[in-house]
Design a protein around this motif. Structure first.
Motif, PDB file in Angstrom:
ATOM      1  N   GLU A 124      51.607  14.985 -28.108  1.00 30.24           N
ATOM      2  CA  GLU A 124      52.159  14.567 -29.401  1.00 30.24           C
ATOM      3  C   GLU A 124      52.487  15.911 -29.960  1.00 30.24           C
ATOM      4  O   GLU A 124      53.809  16.154 -30.413  1.00 30.24           O
ATOM      5  CB  GLU A 124      51.119  13.948 -30.355  1.00 30.24           C
ATOM      6  CG  GLU A 124      50.779  12.455 -30.097  1.00 30.24           C
ATOM      7  CD  GLU A 124      49.818  11.862 -31.029  1.00 30.24           C
ATOM      8  OE1 GLU A 124      49.200  12.774 -31.785  1.00 30.24           O
ATOM      9  OE2 GLU A 124      49.289  10.989 -30.595  1.00 30.24           O
ATOM     10  N   HIS A 177      54.283   6.999 -24.379  1.00 31.72           N
ATOM     11  CA  HIS A 177      53.824   7.424 -25.712  1.00 31.72           C
ATOM     12  C   HIS A 177      54.528   8.263 -26.568  1.00 31.72           C
ATOM     13  O   HIS A 177      54.786   8.297 -27.699  1.00 31.72           O
ATOM     14  CB  HIS A 177      52.150   7.758 -25.649  1.00 31.72           C
ATOM     15  CG  HIS A 177      51.387   8.160 -26.998  1.00 31.72           C
ATOM     16  ND1 HIS A 177      50.897   7.251 -27.804  1.00 31.72           N
ATOM     17  CD2 HIS A 177      51.289   9.264 -27.568  1.00 31.72           C
ATOM     18  CE1 HIS A 177      50.487   7.776 -28.748  1.00 31.72           C
ATOM     19  NE2 HIS A 177      50.463   9.113 -28.652  1.00 31.72           N
ATOM     20  N   GLY A 226      57.467   6.794 -27.994  1.00 40.28           N
ATOM     21  CA  GLY A 226      57.285   6.294 -29.370  1.00 40.28           C
ATOM     22  C   GLY A 226      56.813   7.229 -30.397  1.00 40.28           C
ATOM     23  O   GLY A 226      57.180   6.803 -31.601  1.00 40.28           O
ATOM     24  N   TYR A 227      56.196   8.160 -30.212  1.00 41.67           N
ATOM     25  CA  TYR A 227      55.838   9.183 -31.232  1.00 41.67           C
ATOM     26  C   TYR A 227      56.881   9.807 -31.882  1.00 41.67           C
ATOM     27  O   TYR A 227      56.974   9.993 -33.049  1.00 41.67           O
ATOM     28  CB  TYR A 227      54.646  10.069 -30.687  1.00 41.67           C
ATOM     29  CG  TYR A 227      54.112  11.290 -31.506  1.00 41.67           C
ATOM     30  CD1 TYR A 227      53.174  10.728 -32.336  1.00 41.67           C
ATOM     31  CD2 TYR A 227      54.559  12.529 -31.633  1.00 41.67           C
ATOM     32  CE1 TYR A 227      52.660  11.561 -33.221  1.00 41.67           C
ATOM     33  CE2 TYR A 227      54.091  13.255 -32.739  1.00 41.67           C
ATOM     34  CZ  TYR A 227      52.937  12.762 -33.360  1.00 41.67           C
ATOM     35  OH  TYR A 227      52.648  13.556 -34.367  1.00 41.67           O
ATOM     36  N   MET A 275      58.860   7.332 -33.798  1.00 39.72           N
ATOM     37  CA  MET A 275      58.281   7.290 -34.946  1.00 39.72           C
ATOM     38  C   MET A 275      58.369   8.059 -36.230  1.00 39.72           C
ATOM     39  O   MET A 275      58.697   7.978 -37.281  1.00 39.72           O
ATOM     40  CB  MET A 275      56.731   6.968 -34.900  1.00 39.72           C
ATOM     41  CG  MET A 275      55.634   6.666 -35.969  1.00 39.72           C
ATOM     42  SD  MET A 275      54.066   6.908 -35.517  1.00 39.72           S
ATOM     43  CE  MET A 275      53.756   8.849 -35.400  1.00 39.72           C
ATOM     44  N   LEU A 276      58.343   9.481 -35.861  1.00 40.20           N
ATOM     45  CA  LEU A 276      58.296  10.661 -36.656  1.00 40.20           C
ATOM     46  C   LEU A 276      59.818  10.529 -37.056  1.00 40.20           C
ATOM     47  O   LEU A 276      59.982  10.959 -38.335  1.00 40.20           O
ATOM     48  CB  LEU A 276      57.867  11.877 -36.159  1.00 40.20           C
ATOM     49  CG  LEU A 276      56.386  12.223 -35.878  1.00 40.20           C
ATOM     50  CD1 LEU A 276      56.137  13.543 -35.583  1.00 40.20           C
ATOM     51  CD2 LEU A 276      55.580  12.122 -37.384  1.00 40.20           C
ATOM     52  N   HIS A 303      60.505   7.980 -39.571  1.00 37.99           N
ATOM     53  CA  HIS A 303      60.004   8.347 -40.839  1.00 37.99           C
ATOM     54  C   HIS A 303      60.528   9.604 -41.752  1.00 37.99           C
ATOM     55  O   HIS A 303      61.093   9.403 -42.976  1.00 37.99           O
ATOM     56  CB  HIS A 303      58.517   8.801 -40.470  1.00 37.99           C
ATOM     57  CG  HIS A 303      57.489   9.317 -41.789  1.00 37.99           C
ATOM     58  ND1 HIS A 303      57.234   8.481 -42.892  1.00 37.99           N
ATOM     59  CD2 HIS A 303      57.093  10.447 -42.131  1.00 37.99           C
ATOM     60  CE1 HIS A 303      56.593   9.003 -43.716  1.00 37.99           C
ATOM     61  NE2 HIS A 303      56.431  10.268 -43.576  1.00 37.99           N
ATOM     62  N   PHE A 304      60.985  10.549 -40.821  1.00 39.43           N
ATOM     63  CA  PHE A 304      61.435  11.673 -41.693  1.00 39.43           C
ATOM     64  C   PHE A 304      63.073  11.263 -41.945  1.00 39.43           C
ATOM     65  O   PHE A 304      63.442  11.989 -43.147  1.00 39.43           O
ATOM     66  CB  PHE A 304      61.704  12.818 -40.466  1.00 39.43           C
ATOM     67  CG  PHE A 304      60.484  13.348 -40.431  1.00 39.43           C
ATOM     68  CD1 PHE A 304      59.337  13.396 -41.328  1.00 39.43           C
ATOM     69  CD2 PHE A 304      60.459  14.326 -39.268  1.00 39.43           C
ATOM     70  CE1 PHE A 304      57.966  14.085 -40.923  1.00 39.43           C
ATOM     71  CE2 PHE A 304      59.015  15.161 -38.927  1.00 39.43           C
ATOM     72  CZ  PHE A 304      58.066  14.821 -39.766  1.00 39.43           C
ATOM     73  N   ARG A 327      64.057   8.336 -42.942  1.00 41.03           N
ATOM     74  CA  ARG A 327      64.151   7.471 -43.911  1.00 41.03           C
ATOM     75  C   ARG A 327      63.701   8.198 -45.166  1.00 41.03           C
ATOM     76  O   ARG A 327      64.218   7.783 -46.533  1.00 41.03           O
ATOM     77  CB  ARG A 327      63.399   6.202 -43.763  1.00 41.03           C
ATOM     78  CG  ARG A 327      64.228   5.244 -42.781  1.00 41.03           C
ATOM     79  CD  ARG A 327      63.772   4.068 -42.725  1.00 41.03           C
ATOM     80  NE  ARG A 327      62.531   3.812 -42.217  1.00 41.03           N
ATOM     81  CZ  ARG A 327      61.617   2.847 -42.482  1.00 41.03           C
ATOM     82  NH1 ARG A 327      61.963   1.901 -43.157  1.00 41.03           N
ATOM     83  NH2 ARG A 327      60.271   2.895 -41.825  1.00 41.03           N
ATOM     84  N   THR A 328      62.718   9.227 -45.069  1.00 41.57           N
ATOM     85  CA  THR A 328      62.162   9.662 -46.416  1.00 41.57           C
ATOM     86  C   THR A 328      63.091  10.670 -46.797  1.00 41.57           C
ATOM     87  O   THR A 328      63.172  11.027 -48.275  1.00 41.57           O
ATOM     88  CB  THR A 328      60.830  10.316 -45.936  1.00 41.57           C
ATOM     89  OG1 THR A 328      60.263   9.795 -44.947  1.00 41.57           O
ATOM     90  CG2 THR A 328      59.866  10.305 -47.238  1.00 41.57           C
ATOM     91  N   CYS A 329      63.461  11.706 -45.950  1.00 41.84           N
ATOM     92  CA  CYS A 329      64.559  12.648 -46.605  1.00 41.84           C
ATOM     93  C   CYS A 329      65.672  13.102 -45.904  1.00 41.84           C
ATOM     94  O   CYS A 329      66.588  13.391 -46.649  1.00 41.84           O
ATOM     95  CB  CYS A 329      63.517  13.980 -46.768  1.00 41.84           C
ATOM     96  SG  CYS A 329      63.097  14.777 -45.432  1.00 41.84           S
ATOM     97  N   LEU A 330      65.624  13.118 -44.590  1.00 40.88           N
ATOM     98  CA  LEU A 330      66.921  13.709 -43.880  1.00 40.88           C
ATOM     99  C   LEU A 330      68.292  12.911 -44.134  1.00 40.88           C
ATOM    100  O   LEU A 330      69.285  13.395 -44.382  1.00 40.88           O
ATOM    101  CB  LEU A 330      66.552  13.302 -42.300  1.00 40.88           C
ATOM    102  CG  LEU A 330      65.627  14.367 -41.906  1.00 40.88           C
ATOM    103  CD1 LEU A 330      65.451  14.214 -40.260  1.00 40.88           C
ATOM    104  CD2 LEU A 330      66.086  16.016 -42.299  1.00 40.88           C
ATOM    105  N   SER A 360      69.812  17.204 -38.203  1.00 43.00           N
ATOM    106  CA  SER A 360      69.250  17.080 -37.193  1.00 43.00           C
ATOM    107  C   SER A 360      67.722  17.648 -37.291  1.00 43.00           C
ATOM    108  O   SER A 360      67.369  18.548 -37.893  1.00 43.00           O
ATOM    109  CB  SER A 360      69.933  18.201 -36.268  1.00 43.00           C
ATOM    110  OG  SER A 360      69.157  18.378 -35.109  1.00 43.00           O
ATOM    111  N   LEU A 361      66.832  17.206 -36.180  1.00 46.42           N
ATOM    112  CA  LEU A 361      65.630  17.725 -36.182  1.00 46.42           C
ATOM    113  C   LEU A 361      65.351  18.595 -35.123  1.00 46.42           C
ATOM    114  O   LEU A 361      64.353  19.411 -35.116  1.00 46.42           O
ATOM    115  CB  LEU A 361      64.538  16.294 -36.042  1.00 46.42           C
ATOM    116  CG  LEU A 361      63.671  15.738 -37.109  1.00 46.42           C
ATOM    117  CD1 LEU A 361      62.814  14.646 -36.487  1.00 46.42           C
ATOM    118  CD2 LEU A 361      63.023  16.886 -37.867  1.00 46.42           C
TER     119      LEU A 361
END
Lengths: 194, 236
Positions: free
Chosen positions: B114, B139, B142-143, B146-147, B150-151, B153-156, B165-166
């Protein structure tokens, strides 16, 4: 304008909290607004010019704005990642359900995150024939003495059923009660066993 | 490490085949759980100490899990009969230890997977990805998904489009976390390795150490990395 102060506040909030502070929706929105403002300022100053056309003093201001923007982004992601790490850690500690008292600290999206993590972790452990979330501590003894902190009803062991009433102590197989200890329903008594 | 494991797994299988797998309390009988425990302990100790993910031996792990299960059935049966109940409890303790070390091993790997997920998935040569089991690779994907979701939809998604870009590694803004290979580890040599170059990065005169079987050193991980991966040096 004090660049980055809002995002710093978010991180300080994390640091001061025991577990996680309530999700700061306003703070996050504030940082996003600041990022947007910085970006607008950048594009305005740039005004479609190429870098060679810009006088040096303006370039300096561009760099400052750009760095402030990146810093804000980094702080914001750190805020979210830190929270996400705690949330995924929680899945290991308490099992597939978020305890009631912690739910209020999480945003709706973070609850979703928890459920998603629960799903991919279940996916991982499926077919592994080994419960990864059990045995978090190295085993010392076969049996542990536990004190019941709140009623858990009856549990089945190899030697029949045991009724776990509040305030009683029992000597039980560790594997039978480990999950209850982790949920905080039982307390393990150290060095007091026979 | 594979050679070592292969040679150690050999006699184990033979014992398995010769019907050893019954709960007879003999000295030879007791050695088996201890033996498996030692093996799995080496596995997880290396994994816990190494700053990067090591190569997984899927067969060995699933084999060990399988044996734990078999053994558990035998111990469960034995506990019912009074004359074997005592030895059964000894075996049970060993089994619990073994189960702990196995799940500790897999848990440690999972946490590293992770932590380094973006780094591992970003490497193109596949060497890093080859160190993961299929399950772990799934995994990791998937991880990351997931992140990212999450990122985003919340802020990026609310940021200016060229800052979303992450995994921006182009400039000084490297957003991908990589394992720190220069951290110090305690290691012990399994056999005579000979001279190992260390400390060339420090700009001083090149120094080297003479690594003999059983020697213990505290060194940076990077110079002994290939030795650890090759199984000639254990981490403690």
């Amino acid at each position: 304008m004090n660049f980055g102060a809002k995002s710093k506040d978010l991180l300080v909030e994390l640091k001061r909290s025991d577990w996680l502070p309530p999700y700061n929706e306003d703070g996050v929105r504030g940082v996003l607004a600041e990022i947007q403002a910085l970006y607008d300022e950048l594009t305005d100053t740039l005004g479609g010019r190429t870098t060679s056309d810009i006088p040096d003093p303006v370039k300096v201001s561009l760099v400052v704005h750009h760095q402030a923007l990146l810093r804000n982004k980094r702080c914001l992601l750190t805020y979210l990642k830190w929270r996400a790490d705690r949330i995924t850690q929680l899945r290991w500690e308490t099992g597939p359900v978020v305890p009631q008292e912690l739910q209020q600290s999480l945003s709706a999206r973070e609850m979703e995150l928890f459920n998603t993590y629960d799903r991919i972790l279940t996916n991982f452990t499926q077919g592994l024939n080994l419960d990864l979330t059990a045995d978090l501590q190295p085993p010392k003894e076969l049996h542990v003495e536990v004190r019941v902190l709140s009623d858990c009803g009856e549990i089945m062991t190899d030697h029949g059923s045991v009724k776990l009433d509040r305030g009683t102590t029992h000597l039980l197989r560790r594997s039978d009660v480990e999950h209850l200890v982790r949920q905080g329903l039982l307390q393990e008594l150290e060095n007091e066993s026979t | 490490m594979e050679d070592e494991i292969a040679s150690e797994a050999g006699p184990q299988d033979k014992r398995h085949a010769s019907g050893w797998n019954t709960l007879a309390l003999s000295v030879a009988g007791l050695s088996r759980p201890f033996f498996a425990f030692g093996l799995s302990r080496t596995l997880w100790r290396n994994e816990v100490s190494a700053p990067e993910l090591l190569k997984v031996d899927e067969h060995l792990v699933s084999d060990l899990i399988q044996q734990v299960e078999n053994q558990q059935e035998i111990v469960d049966d034995a506990r019912a009969s009074p004359e074997e109940a005592f030895s059964a409890s000894l075996y049970q303790m060993e089994l619990d230890r073994l189960r702990y070390s196995l799940s500790k091993y897999l848990r440690t790997r999972l946490r590293k997977v992770e932590r380094d997920a973006l780094h591992v998935l970003a490497t193109v040569d596949g060497e890093m990805q080859g160190r993961l089991s299929d399950r772990e690779r799934e995994h990791a994907k998937g991880y990351v998904d997931m992140l990212e979701d999450h990122f985003t939809r919340t802020c990026l998604s609310q940021m200016p489009s060229n800052f979303r870009s992450l995994t921006n590694t182009s400039q000084e803004e490297n957003m991908v976390q990589e394992p720190n290979l220069d951290t110090f580890v305690v290691c012990r040599a399994r056999d005579d390795v000979g001279l190992v170059q260390i400390g060339e990065a420090a700009g001083r005169e090149e120094s080297s150490m003479d690594l003999r079987q059983g020697d213990m050193f505290i060194v940076r991980y990077r110079p002994i990395r290939t030795l650890v991966l090759g199984g000639r040096v254990d981490l403690i």
